[in-house]
Design a protein around this motif. Structure first.
Motif, mmCIF file in Angstrom:
data_model
loop_
_atom_site.group_PDB
_atom_site.id
_atom_site.type_symbol
_atom_site.label_atom_id
_atom_site.label_comp_id
_atom_site.label_asym_id
_atom_site.label_seq_id
_atom_site.Cartn_x
_atom_site.Cartn_y
_atom_site.Cartn_z
ATOM 1 N N GLY A 155 0.794 -1.226 0.000
ATOM 2 C CA GLY A 155 0.000 0.000 0.000
ATOM 3 C C GLY A 155 0.822 1.269 0.000
ATOM 4 O O GLY A 155 0.276 2.370 0.065
ATOM 5 N N GLY A 156 2.165 1.139 -0.068
ATOM 6 C CA GLY A 156 3.028 2.304 -0.118
ATOM 7 C C GLY A 156 3.283 2.763 -1.543
ATOM 8 O O GLY A 156 2.757 2.191 -2.505
ATOM 9 N N SER A 157 4.106 3.777 -1.664
ATOM 10 C CA SER A 157 4.496 4.306 -2.973
ATOM 11 C C SER A 157 6.020 4.319 -3.059
ATOM 12 O O SER A 157 6.705 4.109 -2.057
ATOM 13 C CB SER A 157 3.944 5.724 -3.169
ATOM 14 N N ASN A 158 6.513 4.560 -4.256
ATOM 15 C CA ASN A 158 7.953 4.545 -4.475
ATOM 16 C C ASN A 158 8.520 5.941 -4.639
ATOM 17 O O ASN A 158 7.921 6.812 -5.278
ATOM 18 C CB ASN A 158 8.303 3.730 -5.722
ATOM 19 N N HIS A 159 9.678 6.155 -4.036
ATOM 20 C CA HIS A 159 10.497 7.335 -4.307
ATOM 21 C C HIS A 159 11.195 7.048 -5.640
ATOM 22 O O HIS A 159 10.822 6.121 -6.361
ATOM 23 C CB HIS A 159 11.490 7.520 -3.151
#
Length: 284
Positions: A155-159
């Motif tokens: 459920g996270g996002s990427n840098h």
């Protein structure tokens, strides 16, 4: 969750290298000596603790690189929450191939599911705030693509994915350039209009200078909660704000409450504990 799988062509080199490392110079001595070549079996991948699944595509590649006749049926896709005892996937085919690939498949699956589980815990902690949880470049060498995919499964996002997809001006860049202004100016004339420029700052004075030079994003490094609130107010929507520095699931909600857009956490990929997943065999 609608999570697109990574292309197999990206996964095969990683898994092939891991299998070759395990097979060494003589192959699987134990399995080859004990298990008949014509024996077929079915296996069950099941969770031994609660968590979030990631890495099933990688595990599948491990089995099929040993023998294309291995069939993997997914019951709980990447991004799914599981409880102890839940069946994640069933695997059937030549028993030799499954035993030989077992450890490599589980190494990937447990590690990546651990990352997804850790990410999900922080995402849940900041629910109700606007901040996104993002990973960093602090990844295991060679595994960045699959580890960042696991963050998305949680459920996270990427840098940024690497050094080549965005500019991030950090403290050493600023020191060598002798200031934020020359660092940003040199960056801006060196890249195309689609490349974003982010600047790391650790004081409000540095933030003010970066804003005056129209940085696209500001990394607020190791700032206190009060400083973060002041920083968000100063930015006032003119740039993306990112908080970073020793953030945990316990501290993330307070940091998210300051109004930052992103919370970046390196330990999601470099230190997340594995999710315990087992593989049990039933001879046919």
């Amino acid at each position: 969750m609608n999570l697109s799988p990574l292309p197999t062509i990206m996964l095969e080199p990683l898994v092939r290298a891991a299998l070759l490392e395990d097979l060494g110079r003589a192959g699987d001595l134990t399995t080859d000596a004990i298990v008949p070549k014509d024996l077929w079996a079915t296996t069950v991948l099941s969770a031994r603790e609660p968590g979030v699944v990631a890495g099933l595509d990688v595990a599948t590649v491990a089995f099929r690189l040993i023998d294309q006749n291995v069939d993997v049926k997914v019951h709980r896709a990447d991004g799914s929450k599981v409880a102890p005892g839940d069946v994640i996937a069933s695997v059937s085919g030549p028993a030799q191939a499954m035993l030989t690939a077992e450890r490599t498949a589980l190494n990937f699956l447990c590690h990546l599911s651990g990352i997804a589980t850790a990410t999900a815990s922080v995402v849940a902690a900041v629910r109700g705030h606007g901040a996104k949880i993002v990973c960093t470049r602090k990844t295991t060498p060679g595994l960045r693509a699959v580890e960042k995919h696991a963050v998305r499964a949680g459920g996270g996002s990427n840098h940024r994915f690497g050094l080549d997809d965005a500019i991030l001006i950090k403290d050493n860049h600023i020191a060598i350039a002798r200031g934020i202004r020359p660092a940003i100016e040199r960056a801006r004339v060196s890249v195309g209009h689609l490349v974003k420029i982010e600047v790391e700052v650790d004081t409000l004075a540095q933030l003010e200078e970066a804003l005056a030079l129209a940085a696209d994003a500001i990394l607020l490094d190791n700032m206190s909660v009060d400083e973060l609130r002041q920083a968000v107010a100063m930015v006032d929507g003119r740039a993306i704000t990112e908080a970073s520095g020793r953030i945990t699931a316990a501290t993330a909600p307070t940091i998210a409450s300051t109004g930052v857009d992103l919370i970046s956490i390196g330990w999601l990929t470099h230190s997340a504990p594995i999710l315990d997943i087992g593989l049990d065999y039933h001879v046919l």
